[in-house]
Design a protein around this motif. Structure first.
Motif, PDB file in Angstrom:
ATOM      1  N   PRO A  37      97.374  14.190   7.334  1.00  0.00           N
ATOM      2  CA  PRO A  37      96.757  13.425   8.429  1.00  0.00           C
ATOM      3  C   PRO A  37      95.965  14.330   9.367  1.00  0.00           C
ATOM      4  N   ALA A  38      94.827  13.820   9.810  1.00  0.00           N
ATOM      5  CA  ALA A  38      93.984  14.581  10.736  1.00  0.00           C
ATOM      6  C   ALA A  38      94.683  14.704  12.086  1.00  0.00           C
ATOM      7  N   ILE A  39      94.803  15.928  12.578  1.00  0.00           N
ATOM      8  CA  ILE A  39      95.431  16.190  13.878  1.00  0.00           C
ATOM      9  C   ILE A  39      94.357  16.759  14.807  1.00  0.00           C
ATOM     10  N   PRO A  40      94.027  16.043  15.887  1.00  0.00           N
ATOM     11  CA  PRO A  40      92.961  16.511  16.779  1.00  0.00           C
ATOM     12  C   PRO A  40      93.412  17.686  17.636  1.00  0.00           C
ATOM     13  N   CYS A  41      92.434  18.376  18.161  1.00  0.00           N
ATOM     14  CA  CYS A  41      92.720  19.453  19.103  1.00  0.00           C
ATOM     15  C   CYS A  41      93.260  18.855  20.403  1.00  0.00           C
ATOM     16  N   VAL A  42      94.230  19.513  20.991  1.00  0.00           N
ATOM     17  CA  VAL A  42      94.785  19.094  22.275  1.00  0.00           C
ATOM     18  C   VAL A  42      94.643  20.259  23.254  1.00  0.00           C
ATOM     19  N   VAL A  43      94.049  19.979  24.412  1.00  0.00           N
ATOM     20  CA  VAL A  43      93.876  21.018  25.421  1.00  0.00           C
ATOM     21  C   VAL A  43      94.615  20.630  26.692  1.00  0.00           C
ATOM     22  N   GLY A  44      94.931  21.622  27.506  1.00  0.00           N
ATOM     23  CA  GLY A  44      95.624  21.381  28.766  1.00  0.00           C
ATOM     24  C   GLY A  44      94.671  20.978  29.871  1.00  0.00           C
ATOM     25  N   GLU A  45      95.200  20.852  31.075  1.00  0.00           N
ATOM     26  CA  GLU A  45      94.390  20.482  32.239  1.00  0.00           C
ATOM     27  C   GLU A  45      93.528  21.675  32.668  1.00  0.00           C
ATOM     28  N   TRP A  46      92.435  21.361  33.363  1.00  0.00           N
ATOM     29  CA  TRP A  46      91.590  22.416  33.901  1.00  0.00           C
ATOM     30  C   TRP A  46      92.354  23.207  34.965  1.00  0.00           C
ATOM     31  N   SER A  47      92.109  24.490  35.017  1.00  0.00           N
ATOM     32  CA  SER A  47      92.657  25.312  36.089  1.00  0.00           C
ATOM     33  C   SER A  47      91.891  25.009  37.375  1.00  0.00           C
ATOM     34  N   HIS A  48      92.362  25.541  38.495  1.00  0.00           N
ATOM     35  CA  HIS A  48      91.577  25.455  39.726  1.00  0.00           C
ATOM     36  C   HIS A  48      90.309  26.289  39.534  1.00  0.00           C
ATOM     37  N   TRP A  49      89.248  25.909  40.268  1.00  0.00           N
ATOM     38  CA  TRP A  49      88.042  26.722  40.235  1.00  0.00           C
ATOM     39  C   TRP A  49      88.342  28.106  40.819  1.00  0.00           C
ATOM     40  N   SER A  50      87.744  29.108  40.222  1.00  0.00           N
ATOM     41  CA  SER A  50      87.870  30.455  40.776  1.00  0.00           C
ATOM     42  C   SER A  50      87.035  30.553  42.041  1.00  0.00           C
ATOM     43  N   GLY A  51      87.193  31.620  42.777  1.00  0.00           N
ATOM     44  CA  GLY A  51      86.306  31.862  43.899  1.00  0.00           C
ATOM     45  C   GLY A  51      84.951  32.331  43.387  1.00  0.00           C
ATOM     46  N   CYS A  52      83.987  32.427  44.279  1.00  0.00           N
ATOM     47  CA  CYS A  52      82.671  32.944  43.878  1.00  0.00           C
ATOM     48  C   CYS A  52      82.801  34.408  43.456  1.00  0.00           C
ATOM     49  N   ALA A  53      81.967  34.790  42.516  1.00  0.00           N
ATOM     50  CA  ALA A  53      82.010  36.163  42.026  1.00  0.00           C
ATOM     51  C   ALA A  53      81.651  37.154  43.130  1.00  0.00           C
ATOM     52  N   GLU A  54      80.809  36.712  44.062  1.00  0.00           N
ATOM     53  CA  GLU A  54      80.376  37.604  45.143  1.00  0.00           C
ATOM     54  C   GLU A  54      80.287  36.801  46.434  1.00  0.00           C
ATOM     55  N   GLN A  55      80.787  37.320  47.503  1.00  0.00           N
ATOM     56  CA  GLN A  55      80.762  36.622  48.785  1.00  0.00           C
ATOM     57  C   GLN A  55      79.371  36.687  49.418  1.00  0.00           C
ATOM     58  N   CYS A  56      79.005  35.623  50.124  1.00  0.00           N
ATOM     59  CA  CYS A  56      77.779  35.573  50.930  1.00  0.00           C
ATOM     60  C   CYS A  56      76.493  35.633  50.116  1.00  0.00           C
ATOM     61  N   HIS A  57      76.586  35.418  48.821  1.00  0.00           N
ATOM     62  CA  HIS A  57      75.402  35.370  47.966  1.00  0.00           C
ATOM     63  C   HIS A  57      75.590  34.253  46.946  1.00  0.00           C
ATOM     64  N   PRO A  58      74.527  33.509  46.609  1.00  0.00           N
ATOM     65  CA  PRO A  58      74.669  32.466  45.586  1.00  0.00           C
ATOM     66  C   PRO A  58      75.209  33.057  44.287  1.00  0.00           C
TER      67      PRO A  58
END
Length: 265
Positions: free
Chosen positions: A72-93
């Motif tokens: 029988p075909a068994i689909p992929c199962v994934v967990g919930e999304w993590s929280h968003w990380s912080g920005c890679a660099e502060q004060c800059h897009p």
């Protein structure tokens, strides 16, 4: 004539029973396409002969008749999304990231796993030392309103006590111009830019921590600007997606459709 048809049906039934039709794939389910994962018997789509029990037989159309039951075909199962990380660099897009992980690998041609990582534009107005750097940004930096959900979590900082967590306002603008790079954006985290159009009314929410603690306003919100003043905006995540708009009015709450709803970042 009836006897001939009956004899033919009986012969086919005996051939089915004597060909291992009861379990051609029993005990030999294979992952992926595997030429060694082969059987002899009736195929799912009809016909008798060589058939396969591997994970690629459905696409090839050569599965053994009992493949669906034995493997029988068994689909992929994934967990919930993590929280968003912080920005890679502060004060800059920059970019923020969130991830989810595989809990069950797909088997026997089951649904493959979806994307396990998402990125989105972001801009933080506080340095790592807690200093406000919002004054450094003159144009309005915007991103999708979906980021606002993460902002509510971030707003629970010492700089924004709980009694101010609900603070904020909405500004309606009418877009005057935008660069063609907005419509050409196809990266998953930046597809929201495709919905920016000239002449449309958009809502942009001002929320903590984009809101200055001193003025309780967001940079680039057009405060005190009259209706004919041209203001500039830029999309976080693609500095080439930018344009101009005119302020219509300030409201307590935004009411634009989701695709036309953004936040100051």
């Amino acid at each position: 004539m009836g006897g001939t048809a009956l004899s033919g049906a009986l012969w086919l039934g005996l051939l089915w029973a004597g060909s291992g039709a009861g379990g051609s794939c029993q005990g030999k389910c294979c992952q992926g396409r595997d030429a060694a994962c082969v059987g002899e018997g009736w195929r799912e789509g009809g016909g008798y002969g060589t058939c396969y029990c591997d994970g690629g037989c459905r696409r090839a159309g050569d599965c053994c008749h009992d493949h669906g039951q034995a493997c029988p075909a068994i689909p992929c199962v994934v967990g919930e999304w993590s929280h968003w990380s912080g920005c890679a660099e502060q004060c800059h897009p920059g970019l923020r990231i969130r991830r989810r992980y595989v809990q069950q690998e797909p088997k026997n041609g089951g649904e493959p796993c979806p994307a396990l990582e998402e990125k989105a534009g972001c801009l933080e107005y506080l340095t790592y030392q807690g200093e406000d750097c919002g004054h450094e940004h003159v144009p309005a930096f915007i991103t999708t309103s979906e980021y606002g959900k993460e902002r509510k979590r971030q707003a629970a900082s010492s700089l924004w006590p709980s009694d101010k967590e609900a603070a904020g306002y909405c500004v309606e603008f009418r877009t005057e111009s935008l660069s063609q790079q907005c419509a050409l954006e196809t990266r998953p985290y930046a597809r929201w830019m495709q919905y920016l159009r000239e002449g449309h009314t958009v809502c942009v929410a001002c929320q903590p921590p984009a809101m200055s603690t001193a003025t309780q306003r967001c940079a680039g919100d057009g405060h005190n600007a009259h209706g004919d003043k041209i203001l500039h905006w830029e999309a976080i995540g693609n500095s080439q997606c930018q344009g101009t708009w005119k302020k219509i009015r300030q409201l307590e709450h935004c009411s634009c459709p989701l695709v036309h709803s953004f936040i100051f970042t």
